[in-house]
Design a protein around this motif. Structure first.
Motif, mmCIF file in Angstrom:
data_model
loop_
_atom_site.group_PDB
_atom_site.id
_atom_site.type_symbol
_atom_site.label_atom_id
_atom_site.label_comp_id
_atom_site.label_asym_id
_atom_site.label_seq_id
_atom_site.Cartn_x
_atom_site.Cartn_y
_atom_site.Cartn_z
ATOM 1 N N ILE A 176 28.608 160.181 11.553
ATOM 2 C CA ILE A 176 28.043 161.433 11.046
ATOM 3 C C ILE A 176 29.152 162.331 10.508
ATOM 4 N N GLN A 177 30.283 162.392 11.217
ATOM 5 C CA GLN A 177 31.414 163.182 10.724
ATOM 6 C C GLN A 177 31.933 162.622 9.404
ATOM 7 N N SER A 178 31.934 161.286 9.261
ATOM 8 C CA SER A 178 32.360 160.689 7.995
ATOM 9 C C SER A 178 31.399 161.051 6.873
ATOM 10 N N PHE A 179 30.061 161.071 7.190
ATOM 11 C CA PHE A 179 29.092 161.449 6.160
ATOM 12 C C PHE A 179 29.303 162.890 5.736
ATOM 13 N N LEU A 180 29.545 163.780 6.715
ATOM 14 C CA LEU A 180 29.768 165.188 6.378
ATOM 15 C C LEU A 180 31.051 165.355 5.573
ATOM 16 N N ALA A 181 32.114 164.624 5.948
ATOM 17 C CA ALA A 181 33.353 164.707 5.179
ATOM 18 C C ALA A 181 33.164 164.166 3.770
ATOM 19 N N LEU A 182 32.315 163.132 3.636
ATOM 20 C CA LEU A 182 32.044 162.581 2.310
ATOM 21 C C LEU A 182 31.319 163.582 1.444
ATOM 22 N N GLN A 183 30.384 164.355 2.021
ATOM 23 C CA GLN A 183 29.594 165.305 1.246
ATOM 24 C C GLN A 183 30.293 166.644 1.084
ATOM 25 N N SER A 184 31.385 166.929 1.888
ATOM 26 C CA SER A 184 32.063 168.221 1.770
ATOM 27 C C SER A 184 32.777 168.354 0.443
ATOM 28 N N GLU A 185 33.155 167.234 -0.163
ATOM 29 C CA GLU A 185 33.779 167.286 -1.469
ATOM 30 C C GLU A 185 32.696 167.326 -2.534
ATOM 31 N N GLU A 186 32.964 168.055 -3.594
ATOM 32 C CA GLU A 186 31.998 168.178 -4.671
ATOM 33 C C GLU A 186 32.044 166.910 -5.519
ATOM 34 N N HIS A 187 30.959 166.113 -5.447
ATOM 35 C CA HIS A 187 30.866 164.862 -6.168
ATOM 36 C C HIS A 187 29.618 164.840 -7.037
ATOM 37 N N THR A 188 29.714 164.176 -8.178
ATOM 38 C CA THR A 188 28.529 163.803 -8.919
ATOM 39 C C THR A 188 27.992 162.510 -8.310
ATOM 40 N N PRO A 189 26.736 162.159 -8.568
ATOM 41 C CA PRO A 189 26.215 160.890 -8.020
ATOM 42 C C PRO A 189 27.069 159.697 -8.406
ATOM 43 N N GLN A 190 27.677 159.731 -9.622
ATOM 44 C CA GLN A 190 28.510 158.598 -10.006
ATOM 45 C C GLN A 190 29.824 158.615 -9.235
ATOM 46 N N ALA A 191 30.443 159.779 -9.111
ATOM 47 C CA ALA A 191 31.715 159.857 -8.387
ATOM 48 C C ALA A 191 31.522 159.647 -6.898
ATOM 49 N N TRP A 192 30.323 159.948 -6.369
ATOM 50 C CA TRP A 192 30.062 159.766 -4.933
ATOM 51 C C TRP A 192 30.043 158.297 -4.560
ATOM 52 N N HIS A 193 29.730 157.435 -5.521
ATOM 53 C CA HIS A 193 29.550 156.022 -5.218
ATOM 54 C C HIS A 193 30.836 155.385 -4.712
ATOM 55 N N VAL A 194 31.997 155.780 -5.243
ATOM 56 C CA VAL A 194 33.264 155.125 -4.878
ATOM 57 C C VAL A 194 33.647 155.395 -3.429
ATOM 58 N N PRO A 195 33.734 156.675 -2.958
ATOM 59 C CA PRO A 195 34.070 156.872 -1.532
ATOM 60 C C PRO A 195 32.988 156.356 -0.602
#
Length: 664
Positions: free
Chosen positions: A46-65
């Motif tokens: 859950i902490q990893s998910f929150l850290a992943l979403q804390s950065e501003e990502h587009t749906p395309q850029a979110w795919h890599v992390p």
């Protein structure tokens, strides 16, 4: 003999019962520890998910992390980023098997996901769905459950993170290897129905079973742990007296051995925990650690040091001079310096700066602090060094210095421009009047036949008119030069404007005892502006706000004793009121000072009007000029319960570009 034999049999039976109870207790503890490991693993995810979403990502850029996260966690079959309406914005499947929803499709399970996300929103945290069987394209299947995590930014729901877990992979990945060795782990329902199984039972004549509840938000599973162990063997004795004596002696010896074993196990456990803690601490710190013996050979390096120099530990250990991370041009000097240091018995602990080289040849500055290594008997065995990479610190200092110089130069240029404009406006009229009066006087003297006019007087009157006209041209040329500066406007994110001035604002805030708070709405779009001038406006307003709070150290409370009030400066950026033709972003600087008196407010933007002893009175006038040149508006209002709000607006870059294209 019968009584002794019965006593021995009773002792053996009791020993067997005791051993069985100990095995059962240990199995219960292992089951409880297993539940704790699974719950801790889910919490880390859950902490990893929150850290992943804390950065501003587009749906395309979110795919890599997100894909990188799934490669590290085999228990997650699928990770989805959903909008507030539970629409899938982006998703990533596990790389270790085919898409798990390939056969049934994800849309058929939308109701379960919606129910979990509703529960998660109500609980303001993660929520798990009930497990369900998911058939696969190879004819097999798996038992999975969904976890829904609401994503909240600045108190506003921005979407959901939905993760699909495989129950069998949860047992395989989230449970420690030591706990899962030789036992069977399974998830069951309350009625005993087995949902997932992991592990193979070791051989034995008796089965021990322990069950623990895995209570998750929205779902409860039963963890079942099974173990096979042999029952205690019975060794008969013949001679009664000898057996009795030996039994007593054996009991005494066993008691002593058991106590010693417990002490040894306790010491070994403490030592293992201390070693694990030290290893985890050394691997997690960002400071590089390096140990050398008395001959200068490297005997230990941590992971941070290996990452810093880009060389694995196996290539560094037992290496002497020259070290592989020394720059070739400095290796000779470094070797002489190390030999001088190692020749002494002590080193200064304040540290010294040096330059290291990575494997790719890049150089970076480091700060090295060394201390002697002393063993348990007080013998000096080597040297321990702590190495800090200060390249980022040096870069930040250089950027801060350059930014400060740039802002100061811009402020001086803008002030000169304002002064030139004011002087041009104020001096052109008197100079024009002087030129007109001189020309008129000359004409009157020339046409009046009654008054004789000498050539010297005519020349003097002509020179007065010429010099007045020349002075006007000089002032106009200065004004044109100042105003002819090319305005380079670009699309800039509001956060970048704040980050550019925050080093200067934070420095002055620390000096004045002011706490700075940032309130940035992530919905703000980039603005089209002259970046340097807008940064100067924000910096000028921030300095004014901090200086306005310096006389407010204490305020009276309801009681008789005064209460110190916090000096708080808020920098707020949010979307402003917009229309169909143009969108705006509002920048606000809020202080908690005494406010602005009405007589001061009437002249606040008047050039050269100031309430400061050392002020020039051009700052706010310059700020308003810059904002108005961008098409915005600069104003102020009283803050509640006390203070002042200075706010200005700038146009959104895309909206302004559309207006320009339509006008063209």
């Amino acid at each position: 003999m019968a009584l002794v034999l019965a006593l021995l049999v009773m002792l053996v039976w009791l020993a067997g019962r005791y051993e069985s109870s100990m095995v059962q207790d240990r199995l219960e503890r292992d089951a409880a520890q297993t539940v704790t490991d699974i719950r801790s693993g889910l919490t880390r995810n859950i902490q990893s998910f929150l850290a992943l979403q804390s950065e501003e990502h587009t749906p395309q850029a979110w795919h890599v992390p997100a894909a990188r996260l799934l490669r590290e966690h085999r228990e997650i079959m699928r990770l989805e980023w959903r909008s507030e309406a539970l629409e899938v914005l982006s998703f990533v499947d596990t790389p270790y098997r085919g898409p798990v929803f390939e056969r049934l499709g994800r849309s058929s399970l939308q109701s379960d996901v919606a129910l979990s996300c509703t529960s998660a929103r109500r609980l303001n945290g993660s929520s798990y769905s009930t497990s369900y069987f998911l058939p696969q394209s190879d004819g097999l299947g798996m038992e999975v459950l969904d976890m829904c995590l609401p994503l909240v930014t600045a108190g506003r729901l921005t979407g959901y993170a939905v993760a699909t877990y495989s129950l069998q992979d949860m047992l395989a990945e989230l449970v420690g290897r030591q706990l899962a060795r030789g036992v069977g782990l399974s998830f069951t329902e309350a009625d005993g129905t087995r949902l997932a199984l992991h592990g193979v039972l070791s051989r034995g004549s008796r089965i021990y079973v322990a069950q623990q509840l895995l209570d998750l938000p929205g779902n409860t599973l039963v963890l079942r742990m099974e173990s096979r162990l042999g029952t205690p063997a019975l060794f008969p004795n013949v001679l009664t007296a000898l057996v009795a004596a030996l039994s007593l002696a054996l009991l005494a010896v066993l008691f002593l051995l058991a106590r010693d074993m417990r002490r040894r196990q306790k010491v070994e456990q403490d030592l293992g925990e201390a070693l694990a803690f030290r290893n985890a601490m050394e691997d997690s710190v960002l400071t590089g650690l390096r140990a050398r013996d008395l001959q200068g050979r490297i005997t230990y390096v941590n992971q941070a040091f290996c990452n810093m120099v880009g060389v694995p530990a196996r290539e560094l250990l037992n290496q002497s001079f020259p070290s592989p991370y020394w720059p070739p041009e400095l290796a000779g000097m470094y070797q002489q310096r190390q030999e001088v240091r190692l020749a002494g018995n002590s080193l200064p602990r304040e540290g010294h700066e040096s330059v290291f080289m990575r494997r790719d040849g890049t150089r970076f500055p480091v700060l090295i602090m060394e201390a002697p290594l002393i063993n348990a008997v007080g013998k000096h065995t080597g040297w321990m060094s702590a190495i800090l990479d200060v390249s980022e610190q040096r870069r930040t200092e250089e950027l801060s210095r350059a930014s400060q110089e740039r802002l100061q130069a811009t402020a001086r240029l803008a002030m000169v421009g304002e002064m030139a404009s004011l002087l041009s406006h104020e001096l052109n009229q008197p100079l024009a009047a002087i030129s007109s009066y001189a020309t008129g006087s000359l004409n009157l003297l020339q046409h009046d036949a009654g008054l004789p006019l000498s050539q010297e007087l005519q020349l003097a009157m002509r020179r007065i008119a010429e010099q007045a006209e020349r002075a006007g041209k000089v002032i106009k040329s200065v004004h044109d030069v100042v105003r002819r500066r090319e305005r380079v406007r670009e699309a800039v994110a509001p956060r970048d404007l704040l980050e550019a001035i925050m080093p200067l604002v934070s420095l002055q805030a620390r000096k004045l005892g002011v706490r700075v708070r940032l309130a940035l709405d992530p919905a703000c779009e980039p603005v089209l502006c002259d970046r340097t001038m807008v940064e100067q406006v924000l910096l000028n307003l921030s300095r004014n706000g901090m200086q306005a709070m310096q006389g407010i150290d204490e305020q009276p409370a309801l009681a008789a004793a005064p209460v110190a009030r916090e000096k708080l400066l808020t920098l707020r950026i949010r979307p402003a009121a917009s229309n169909a033709q143009r969108r705006w972003v509002e920048f606000a600087v809020i202080d908690c000072g005494e406010g602005i008196a009405p007589e001061v407010a009437a002249q606040l933007f008047t050039p050269f009007f100031t309430t400061k002893v050392e002020g020039m009175g051009l700052g706010l006038n310059l700020c308003r000029t810059v904002v108005e040149q961008h098409g915005g508006y600069l104003g102020f209002a009283a803050a509640q319960p006390q203070g002042t709000i200075f706010s200005f607006t700038l146009p959104v870059a895309q909206a302004l570009a559309q207006d320009t294209s339509e006008g063209a």
